[in-house]
Design an enzyme around this catalytic site. Sequence first.
Site, mmCIF file in Angstrom:
data_model
loop_
_atom_site.group_PDB
_atom_site.id
_atom_site.type_symbol
_atom_site.label_atom_id
_atom_site.label_comp_id
_atom_site.label_asym_id
_atom_site.label_seq_id
_atom_site.Cartn_x
_atom_site.Cartn_y
_atom_site.Cartn_z
ATOM 1 N N ASP A 1 0.478 1.949 8.767
ATOM 2 C CA ASP A 1 0.028 1.146 9.911
ATOM 3 C C ASP A 1 1.012 1.193 11.098
ATOM 4 O OD1 ASP A 1 -2.007 0.415 8.190
ATOM 5 O OD2 ASP A 1 -1.099 -1.509 7.652
ATOM 6 N N GLY B 1 0.838 -1.205 0.000
ATOM 7 C CA GLY B 1 0.000 0.000 0.000
ATOM 8 C C GLY B 1 0.866 1.246 0.000
#
Length: 341
Positions: free
Chosen positions: A128, A10
């Site tokens: 994250d 990502g």
Amino acid sequence: MKVGVLTGGGDCPGLNGVIRGVVQVGAIRFGHEHVGLLHGWRGLLEQEQRPLGPADVADILEVGGTILRSSRTNPFKDEGGGEAAVAAFEKLGLDALVAIGGEDTLGVARRLYEEHGLKTIGVPKTIDNDLSGTDYTFGFWSAVQIATENIDRLRTTARSHDRVMVVEVMGRHSGWIANESGIATSADLTLIPEQPVTLEAVVAHVQRLLDQGRDYVMVVASEGVELDTADEGEVDEFGHKQLAKVGVGEQIADAIKDGTGHDTRATVLGHIQRGGSPIAYDRVLSTRFGVRAAELVEEGGFGRMVALRGDDIVDIPLSDAVSELKLVPDDRYRVTSSFWT
Ligand code: F6P
């Protein structure tokens, strides 16, 4: 030296800052030549490339996304994928490869180094913040900033309409984005995967606040919160559930609405958290990582990853970075939950 550079997984704000650091510093200080491999590991396997000189990266530091594109291609998914990667590396005439990515991308870099002797160097990226070995990954604080700004906006409309507002944020299996944006927005309840909770307890908490006279309530939920009602999502090439499709925020909002009878809405922030310009912190961190990665190439520090420890940029074995996920520790969550009555 001829150095390949790729971005996998990502995307996140700051990727271009690392690319700029590796290419400009590698060229200016060490005379390295660079080639960009497009779409992550797919670019190596399929030799999808573009030349990458200092002029190509001169004005990309503040630009979001990645000029090298990205994908979640896993070379080890198919039999002989490691050997194919080595063959492509040789065919391209590379002397080193800088892989900028998260757990999955760096896991591949580690295996290619350990099992095939490929000269890889890793740079830790992910909104994250779940990579062990580094205190922070670049992109994380930009995502927290975006989440914070949007939760602030949602609070004003929640207040106007006397609503319970549930905001679902990203983070996969770790609750870093939820925890830090929950602190930054003084959320009334923050739910993270590391702290299991039942829907019944969530409803009871919101009801208590309403009983205390609150007209509106703000709930921040990490997409990875485990609920007994959760749907099964699709899986990617690395076997990860695509959590954003599961809709945890909607499920929590429905339970609150049913349980309290109070007007409740859910908002999924989604990929907005990955888009746009990096904040200043991530521009600086990605630049520092890029500079150190260029130095590691020159030093022959292969099989290693650059990392932030305290305020210092260090380098550690790739194996230390991908061995386990970095979760939100209990004492950090205590800062969040200490304000709840
Ligand atoms: O790992 C970064 C991340 O944004 C996670 O927070 C999220 O679960 C996932 O990627 C979404 O992936 P995709 O862009 O493939 O939908």
